[in-house]
Design a protein around this motif. Structure first.
Motif, mmCIF file in Angstrom:
data_model
loop_
_atom_site.group_PDB
_atom_site.id
_atom_site.type_symbol
_atom_site.label_atom_id
_atom_site.label_comp_id
_atom_site.label_asym_id
_atom_site.label_seq_id
_atom_site.Cartn_x
_atom_site.Cartn_y
_atom_site.Cartn_z
ATOM 1 N N ALA A 1 43.942 39.043 31.988
ATOM 2 C CA ALA A 1 43.067 37.886 32.207
ATOM 3 C C ALA A 1 42.987 37.563 33.697
ATOM 4 O O ALA A 1 41.904 37.275 34.222
ATOM 5 N N GLY A 2 44.109 37.634 34.396
ATOM 6 C CA GLY A 2 44.126 37.397 35.837
ATOM 7 C C GLY A 2 43.328 38.433 36.596
ATOM 8 O O GLY A 2 42.649 38.116 37.581
ATOM 9 N N ARG A 3 43.378 39.680 36.141
ATOM 10 C CA ARG A 3 42.576 40.733 36.783
ATOM 11 C C ARG A 3 41.086 40.483 36.595
ATOM 12 O O ARG A 3 40.298 40.655 37.527
ATOM 13 N N ARG A 4 40.715 40.065 35.383
ATOM 14 C CA ARG A 4 39.293 39.755 35.137
ATOM 15 C C ARG A 4 38.839 38.603 36.019
ATOM 16 O O ARG A 4 37.759 38.646 36.625
ATOM 17 N N LEU A 5 39.652 37.560 36.100
ATOM 18 C CA LEU A 5 39.301 36.394 36.903
ATOM 19 C C LEU A 5 39.216 36.770 38.387
ATOM 20 O O LEU A 5 38.281 36.374 39.080
ATOM 21 N N GLY A 6 40.172 37.552 38.853
ATOM 22 C CA GLY A 6 40.153 38.001 40.248
ATOM 23 C C GLY A 6 38.915 38.814 40.567
ATOM 24 O O GLY A 6 38.292 38.641 41.624
ATOM 25 N N ALA A 7 38.533 39.701 39.643
ATOM 26 C CA ALA A 7 37.327 40.512 39.848
ATOM 27 C C ALA A 7 36.088 39.629 39.898
ATOM 28 O O ALA A 7 35.185 39.854 40.715
ATOM 29 N N LEU A 8 36.040 38.621 39.041
ATOM 30 C CA LEU A 8 34.909 37.689 39.055
ATOM 31 C C LEU A 8 34.811 36.992 40.414
ATOM 32 O O LEU A 8 33.732 36.928 41.006
#
Length: 97
Positions: A15-22
Motif C-alpha cells: 500500500a505504501g509503494r502504491r501511495l508513493g508511486a501516486l
C-alpha cells in the motif's frame, strides 16, 4: 513489543509503494524540495515516501502532500486501499468496509 514498533506487514508495504508511486507520478516535473516544503516535510521524507521506503506515512503527511500536489485525498485513499481511482468518493460511513 508495542504496536507502533512492529514492522509493517506485506500488505501495508505494498500500500505504501502504491501511495508513493501516486505521489511521484503526480509530482511529475515539480521540484521535490518545493513540494516537500509546501507539504511541511523534508525532501528526504518525500523521497522515502515516493520510493516506498516509508510504507505508513502519517495522516498529516498524506494530507499535506495531497494539498501540495492538488491531489484529492479520496484518490490517495483509494490508491492506498488498492481500489481503482475512479471509485465514488469515500462517504462518512466510517471508512472502507
Amino acid at each position: 513489543m508495542s504496536a507502533w514498533c512492529e514492522s509493517p506487514d506485506p500488505e501495508q508495504i505494498e500500500a505504501g509503494r502504491r501511495l508513493g508511486a501516486l505521489f511521484r507520478e503526480t509530482r511529475a516535473g515539480r521540484d521535490p524540495a518545493t513540494v516537500a516544503h509546501s507539504a511541511g516535510i523534508s525532501p528526504e521524507t518525500l523521497r522515502k515516501i515516493e520510493m516506498g521506503r516509508l510504507p505508513s506515512p502519517g495522516f498529516g503527511t498524506v494530507v499535506g502532500l495531497c494539498a501540495a500536489l492538488d491531489l484529492p485525498l479520496d484518490t490517495a485513499a483509494h490508491v492506498w486501499l488498492g481500489e481503482p481511482t475512479g471509485c465514488p468518493p469515500l462517504s462518512g460511513s466510517g471508512g472502507h468496509e
